[in-house]
Design an enzyme around this catalytic site. Structure first.
Site, short mmCIF file in Angstrom:
data_model
loop_
_atom_site.label_atom_id
_atom_site.label_comp_id
_atom_site.label_asym_id
_atom_site.label_seq_id
_atom_site.Cartn_x
_atom_site.Cartn_y
_atom_site.Cartn_z
N CYS A 1 0.92 -1.29 0.11
CA CYS A 1 -0.04 -0.07 0.10
C CYS A 1 0.94 1.17 0.16
CB CYS A 1 -1.07 -0.01 1.20
SG CYS A 1 -1.89 1.46 1.26
N GLU B 1 -3.88 1.11 -6.12
CA GLU B 1 -2.97 0.15 -6.32
C GLU B 1 -2.85 0.18 -7.93
OE1 GLU B 1 -0.15 -1.57 -5.90
OE2 GLU B 1 -1.02 -1.99 -3.96
#
Length: 227
Positions: A2, A103
């Site tokens: 992340c 992402e």
């Protein structure tokens, strides 16, 4: 992993998490990035508090703060093995508020490798938390710096189409337990950290403008076809 996330409508944090308004200013951030000072919830002697911390954990024993840029994420599988994480996972756990995260999927454009960003949210949770760990470090002048990392785990089936890792998003019922200082049993902690297998993700392709940190407005989270 992340590496970017977003939080906005910060006036709703207090009611959702049961924390008092902080003594520092929190601004909407649609492109939160490593190295920034961001709001984190921790448990203190005064109860749950919202504190400013630097994203990228600097272990207490570090010689300088540059290591923090390599420690924005903590792999759940090695939290109890690696020296940097063993203390924080037992004694310094925190909640990292978010509305969504980014992402990147590897794609081909005109025969060339590229990355397409997605903005991702768990369905049914407009405001949620990542499981986090933190530590405190002192620079040469004696200044105390608080910093944190977001815990990640293996991607569930849906997420694996984009990436092999995903941040650990705590279910609301586990948030208080994650902050409980008396909880130090490895088995109990690892159970909380297990992949969110039953989550349904809301994943939308967004503009590659998110790749540039200085871009920071709500259009970053909108689907490409709506812009």
């Amino acid at each position: 992993m992340c590496g970017r996330y977003g939080f906005y409508k910060v006036d709703e944090f207090g009611e959702r998490f049961g924390v008092k308004p902080p003594a520092f200013t929190i601004k909407d951030n649609y492109n939160a990035a490593p190295g920034q000072i961001l709001p984190v919830i921790m448990q203190s002697e005064y109860g749950k508090t919202l504190e400013p911390m630097k994203w990228g954990m600097i272990p207490a024993w570090a010689k300088d703060d540059r290591i923090g840029y390599k420690m924005i994420n903590a792999r759940s599988e090695t939290l109890f093995e690696k020296s940097a994480w063993r203390g924080p996972i037992k004694y310094h756990r925190c909640l990292v508020p978010a509305r969504g995260f980014y992402e990147w999927d590897k794609i081909q454009i005109d025969g060339k490798a590229a990355k397409q960003p997605y903005y991702i949210r768990p369905e049914g949770q407009d405001l949620f938390v990542f499981a986090g760990v933190f530590d405190t470090w002192h620079d040469l002048q004696g200044n105390e710096i608080w910093s944190y990392a977001i815990v990640t785990t293996r991607a569930n089936k849906e997420m694996s189409a984009i990436h092999d890792r995903q941040p650990v998003i705590l279910k609301p019922r586990d948030e208080a337990l994650w902050l409980e200082p008396s909880l130090q049993d490895r088995g109990a902690i690892e159970d909380i950290l297990r992949s969110y297998d039953d989550v349904k993700w809301n994943m939308v392709e967004v503009s590659r403008d998110v790749n540039v940190i200085r871009n920071n407005d709500e259009r970053l989270i909108y689907p490409i076809n709506s812009q």
